[in-house]
Design a protein around this motif. Structure first.
Motif, PDB file in Angstrom:
ATOM      1  N   ASN A  71       0.683  -1.264   0.152  1.00 43.52           N
ATOM      2  CA  ASN A  71      -0.010  -0.025  -0.078  1.00 43.52           C
ATOM      3  C   ASN A  71       0.843   1.297  -0.011  1.00 43.52           C
ATOM      4  O   ASN A  71       1.748   1.551   1.030  1.00 43.52           O
ATOM      5  N   LYS A  72       0.768   2.095  -0.962  1.00 44.57           N
ATOM      6  CA  LYS A  72       1.757   2.910  -1.270  1.00 44.57           C
ATOM      7  C   LYS A  72       1.261   4.316  -0.584  1.00 44.57           C
ATOM      8  O   LYS A  72       1.868   5.537  -0.818  1.00 44.57           O
ATOM      9  N   SER A  73       0.150   4.377  -0.109  1.00 45.28           N
ATOM     10  CA  SER A  73      -0.518   5.634   0.489  1.00 45.28           C
ATOM     11  C   SER A  73       0.363   6.202   1.663  1.00 45.28           C
ATOM     12  O   SER A  73       0.638   5.042   2.699  1.00 45.28           O
ATOM     13  N   THR A  74       0.648   7.268   1.763  1.00 42.49           N
ATOM     14  CA  THR A  74       1.260   7.967   2.987  1.00 42.49           C
ATOM     15  C   THR A  74       0.404   8.147   4.136  1.00 42.49           C
ATOM     16  O   THR A  74       0.640   8.511   5.339  1.00 42.49           O
ATOM     17  N   LYS A  75      -1.132   7.877   3.881  1.00 41.90           N
ATOM     18  CA  LYS A  75      -1.793   8.160   4.932  1.00 41.90           C
ATOM     19  C   LYS A  75      -1.729   7.149   6.076  1.00 41.90           C
ATOM     20  O   LYS A  75      -2.064   5.978   5.577  1.00 41.90           O
ATOM     21  N   ASP A 108      -6.408 -16.201  -2.625  1.00 38.40           N
ATOM     22  CA  ASP A 108      -5.387 -15.800  -3.434  1.00 38.40           C
ATOM     23  C   ASP A 108      -5.512 -14.072  -3.987  1.00 38.40           C
ATOM     24  O   ASP A 108      -6.396 -14.030  -4.973  1.00 38.40           O
ATOM     25  N   ILE A 109      -5.110 -13.220  -3.231  1.00 37.66           N
ATOM     26  CA  ILE A 109      -5.063 -11.841  -3.406  1.00 37.66           C
ATOM     27  C   ILE A 109      -4.077 -11.448  -4.521  1.00 37.66           C
ATOM     28  O   ILE A 109      -2.881 -11.714  -4.195  1.00 37.66           O
ATOM     29  N   ALA A 110      -4.389 -10.756  -5.425  1.00 33.77           N
ATOM     30  CA  ALA A 110      -3.524 -10.208  -6.475  1.00 33.77           C
ATOM     31  C   ALA A 110      -2.235  -9.659  -5.687  1.00 33.77           C
ATOM     32  O   ALA A 110      -2.471  -8.525  -4.895  1.00 33.77           O
ATOM     33  N   ASN A 111      -1.004  -9.859  -6.052  1.00 36.64           N
ATOM     34  CA  ASN A 111       0.161  -9.039  -5.560  1.00 36.64           C
ATOM     35  C   ASN A 111       0.249  -9.047  -4.056  1.00 36.64           C
ATOM     36  O   ASN A 111       1.221  -8.420  -3.521  1.00 36.64           O
ATOM     37  N   ALA A 112      -0.563  -9.999  -3.461  1.00 40.62           N
ATOM     38  CA  ALA A 112      -0.332 -10.072  -1.989  1.00 40.62           C
ATOM     39  C   ALA A 112       0.862 -11.060  -1.579  1.00 40.62           C
ATOM     40  O   ALA A 112       0.614 -12.179  -1.709  1.00 40.62           O
ATOM     41  N   SER A 113       1.870 -10.620  -1.006  1.00 39.70           N
ATOM     42  CA  SER A 113       3.112 -11.660  -0.918  1.00 39.70           C
ATOM     43  C   SER A 113       3.560 -11.471   0.611  1.00 39.70           C
ATOM     44  O   SER A 113       4.202 -12.455   1.014  1.00 39.70           O
ATOM     45  N   GLN A 114       3.022 -10.473   1.332  1.00 36.38           N
ATOM     46  CA  GLN A 114       3.725 -10.391   2.936  1.00 36.38           C
ATOM     47  C   GLN A 114       2.418 -10.061   3.701  1.00 36.38           C
ATOM     48  O   GLN A 114       1.502  -9.646   3.362  1.00 36.38           O
ATOM     49  N   ILE A 115       2.598 -10.391   4.997  1.00 33.05           N
ATOM     50  CA  ILE A 115       1.712  -9.730   5.899  1.00 33.05           C
ATOM     51  C   ILE A 115       2.582  -8.631   6.467  1.00 33.05           C
ATOM     52  O   ILE A 115       3.773  -8.713   6.952  1.00 33.05           O
ATOM     53  N   ARG A 116       2.100  -7.430   6.445  1.00 37.53           N
ATOM     54  CA  ARG A 116       3.017  -6.104   6.530  1.00 37.53           C
ATOM     55  C   ARG A 116       2.674  -5.504   7.928  1.00 37.53           C
ATOM     56  O   ARG A 116       1.619  -5.864   8.729  1.00 37.53           O
ATOM     57  N   ILE A 117       3.624  -4.617   8.363  1.00 32.45           N
ATOM     58  CA  ILE A 117       3.614  -4.048   9.646  1.00 32.45           C
ATOM     59  C   ILE A 117       2.199  -3.159   9.871  1.00 32.45           C
ATOM     60  O   ILE A 117       1.837  -3.240  11.087  1.00 32.45           O
ATOM     61  N   ASP A 118       1.670  -2.596   8.949  1.00 34.88           N
ATOM     62  CA  ASP A 118       0.447  -1.948   9.141  1.00 34.88           C
ATOM     63  C   ASP A 118      -0.535  -3.003   9.867  1.00 34.88           C
ATOM     64  O   ASP A 118      -1.510  -2.354  10.331  1.00 34.88           O
ATOM     65  N   ILE A 120      -0.184  -5.573  11.364  1.00 34.49           N
ATOM     66  CA  ILE A 120       0.120  -5.979  12.792  1.00 34.49           C
ATOM     67  C   ILE A 120      -0.195  -4.611  13.850  1.00 34.49           C
ATOM     68  O   ILE A 120      -0.800  -4.701  14.688  1.00 34.49           O
ATOM     69  N   ARG A 121       0.118  -3.546  13.377  1.00 32.86           N
ATOM     70  CA  ARG A 121      -0.190  -2.446  14.010  1.00 32.86           C
ATOM     71  C   ARG A 121      -1.375  -2.162  14.388  1.00 32.86           C
ATOM     72  O   ARG A 121      -1.827  -1.855  15.526  1.00 32.86           O
ATOM     73  N   ILE A 122      -2.391  -2.405  13.282  1.00 33.87           N
ATOM     74  CA  ILE A 122      -4.026  -2.093  13.380  1.00 33.87           C
ATOM     75  C   ILE A 122      -4.406  -3.349  14.224  1.00 33.87           C
ATOM     76  O   ILE A 122      -5.325  -2.848  15.240  1.00 33.87           O
ATOM     77  N   LEU A 123      -3.831  -4.479  14.134  1.00 33.83           N
ATOM     78  CA  LEU A 123      -4.291  -5.443  14.967  1.00 33.83           C
ATOM     79  C   LEU A 123      -4.001  -5.323  16.516  1.00 33.83           C
ATOM     80  O   LEU A 123      -5.035  -5.578  17.417  1.00 33.83           O
ATOM     81  N   ARG A 124      -2.792  -4.996  16.723  1.00 38.53           N
ATOM     82  CA  ARG A 124      -2.546  -4.446  18.082  1.00 38.53           C
ATOM     83  C   ARG A 124      -3.391  -3.600  18.756  1.00 38.53           C
ATOM     84  O   ARG A 124      -3.827  -3.536  19.907  1.00 38.53           O
ATOM     85  N   LYS A 125      -3.548  -2.478  17.926  1.00 39.28           N
ATOM     86  CA  LYS A 125      -4.673  -1.662  18.485  1.00 39.28           C
ATOM     87  C   LYS A 125      -5.866  -1.917  18.750  1.00 39.28           C
ATOM     88  O   LYS A 125      -6.530  -1.676  19.809  1.00 39.28           O
ATOM     89  N   LYS A 126      -6.626  -2.711  17.620  1.00 37.90           N
ATOM     90  CA  LYS A 126      -7.641  -3.392  18.070  1.00 37.90           C
ATOM     91  C   LYS A 126      -7.865  -4.432  19.261  1.00 37.90           C
ATOM     92  O   LYS A 126      -8.748  -4.226  20.057  1.00 37.90           O
ATOM     93  N   PRO A 148       9.842  -8.807   8.257  1.00 38.18           N
ATOM     94  CA  PRO A 148      10.758  -8.638   9.371  1.00 38.18           C
ATOM     95  C   PRO A 148      10.095  -7.580  10.647  1.00 38.18           C
ATOM     96  O   PRO A 148      10.005  -7.965  11.560  1.00 38.18           O
ATOM     97  N   ALA A 149       9.828  -6.432   9.754  1.00 39.40           N
ATOM     98  CA  ALA A 149       9.210  -5.453  10.861  1.00 39.40           C
ATOM     99  C   ALA A 149       7.977  -6.012  11.374  1.00 39.40           C
ATOM    100  O   ALA A 149       7.473  -5.510  12.491  1.00 39.40           O
ATOM    101  N   ALA A 150       6.913  -6.560  10.643  1.00 38.38           N
ATOM    102  CA  ALA A 150       5.712  -7.133  11.050  1.00 38.38           C
ATOM    103  C   ALA A 150       5.984  -8.375  12.323  1.00 38.38           C
ATOM    104  O   ALA A 150       5.210  -8.350  13.231  1.00 38.38           O
ATOM    105  N   ALA A 151       6.906  -9.102  11.782  1.00 43.26           N
ATOM    106  CA  ALA A 151       7.209  -9.954  12.821  1.00 43.26           C
ATOM    107  C   ALA A 151       7.736  -9.652  14.183  1.00 43.26           C
ATOM    108  O   ALA A 151       7.320 -10.047  15.283  1.00 43.26           O
ATOM    109  N   ASN A 152       8.541  -8.581  14.121  1.00 38.82           N
ATOM    110  CA  ASN A 152       8.957  -8.051  15.415  1.00 38.82           C
ATOM    111  C   ASN A 152       7.756  -7.091  16.295  1.00 38.82           C
ATOM    112  O   ASN A 152       7.923  -7.398  17.419  1.00 38.82           O
TER     113      ASN A 152
END
Length: 362
Positions: A71-75, A108-118, A120-126, A148-152
């Motif tokens: 997700n290239k959005s800066t928001k 099978d989501i197009a171009n989905a290759s990782q679980i990203r830190i965003d 995990i951050r949202i999960l922790r908040k929820k 790596p960032a998501a895992a940590n």
């Protein structure tokens, strides 16, 4: 109602944990793909919360985490799918609906290759804000695909567990996961499904398949529903015939070489490694059928539609060392995975098979 096709022992262990009020805060379900790890996780989470198993996706107490595109959005995102385009969100929703209808379905989501830190951050908040009755479950699909960032970041969630919350990590390759995550998880290893269980799955979800095709697919699926589904899209009978045509060409008289090379090129021109491996496994299965017929074990035949042709082969090459032929094919499959030239490895294989079978006639 979620029907399980194998690994019932693991579900029984989880059920016992529920009945004895000893559910762990973190589980790691690991093992081969397509063996029902997520199906068991969803069924268990539904059981604990008395949720309709067919509507688990919309349950407040079940959160399903999966790989997403970049997700290239800066928001800053406040929810899991914020800042994705409508097309991406539609794709995700379609795949999740398929998952709800069939927990064995691999999204099978197009171009989905990782679980990203965003994510995990949202999960922790929820998890820190949510306050639901019952027990909350977080099911993390492809947990071994966290960057790596998501895992940590996720490790902090395990180090500070929320009360009345269970996290179920789903993974195929645990060697790529952080050791500290592994050490904080109760590990449950899932086994490949039996041929009978794969056959039962195909009967339930693909009733249009013939009995013979189901039998062939189940025998090649290696205990994985995912592998079985991959086979469904292939014309198995045509692939068997094309592969056996190569074997027949290799067993001709002195002028066999040009025809052998021509037949091999018909398969290798597609440049499809998976197709090549499938062809070799089908060849091995066909020869196993020949061995069964030679030994009078007709009840074990898979390629029933060509049994007369296989019987003639088995009768003519009744002295051949079939186990040597199987070894040659296994070695060829290893070479395919090592990216050896398909043309060269097939020529080498069928020259070896020629020697195995023709030497039995001399």
């Amino acid at each position: 109602m979620i029907k399980l096709y194998g690994n019932h022992r693991i579900y029984s262990l989880l059920n016992n944990a529920f009945n004895t009020n000893s559910i762990a805060s973190t589980y790691l379900f690991y093992g081969p793909k397509g063996v029902g790890k997520e199906a068991v996780a969803i069924k268990f989470a539904s059981l604990v919360n008395n949720i309709n198993e067919d509507k688990w996706l919309n349950a407040n107490n079940i959160t399903y985490i999966h790989k997403t595109p970049a997700n290239k959005s800066t928001k800053k995102a406040e929810d899991f799918y914020d800042n994705f385009t409508n097309d991406v969100i539609e794709n995700i929703q379609e795949e999740l609906q398929k998952k709800q209808q069939n927990p064995y379905y691999k999204i099978d989501i197009a171009n989905a290759s990782q679980i990203r830190i965003d994510t995990i951050r949202i999960l922790r908040k929820k998890l820190s804000q949510s306050n639901h009755s019952g027990r909350r479950f977080v099911i993390v699909s492809d947990a071994d695909a966290m960057n790596p960032a998501a895992a940590n970041s996720f490790l902090k969630t395990l180090e500070e567990p929320n009360t009345n919350t269970t996290i179920i990590l789903i993974a195929e390759n645990i060697n790529s996961m952080l050791p500290t995550i592994l050490s904080r998880s109760q590990k449950l290893k899932f086994a490949p499904l039996t041929t009978e269980e794969i056959n039962e799955y195909l009967t339930d979800f693909y009733p249009e398949l013939s009995l013979e095709n189901r039998k062939i697919i189940a025998s090649f699926a290696q205990g994985s529903v995912s592998n079985a589904i991959d086979f469904i899209d292939q014309d198995i009978h045509q692939l068997v015939e094309s592969t056996i045509d190569i074997l027949r060409a290799s067993l001709l008289g002195s002028n066999y070489r040009s025809l052998l090379v021509e037949r091999i090129a018909e398969i290798t021109k597609l440049r499809d490694k998976n197709l090549l491996i499938t062809s070799l496994k089908l060849l091995q299965r066909w020869l196993q059928d020949a061995l069964h017929l030679k030994n009078g074990e007709d009840q074990l035949i898979v390629n029933i539609n060509v049994i007369d042709s296989i019987r003639k082969f088995a009768t003519y090459y009744d002295k051949a060392n079939y186990f040597q032929a199987f070894d040659c094919i296994e070695q060829a499959i290893v070479k395919v995975n090592r990216n050896v030239s398909p043309d060269l490895l097939l020529i080498d294989l069928f020259l070896k098979l020629r020697k195995v079978f023709l030497s039995a006639k001399s």
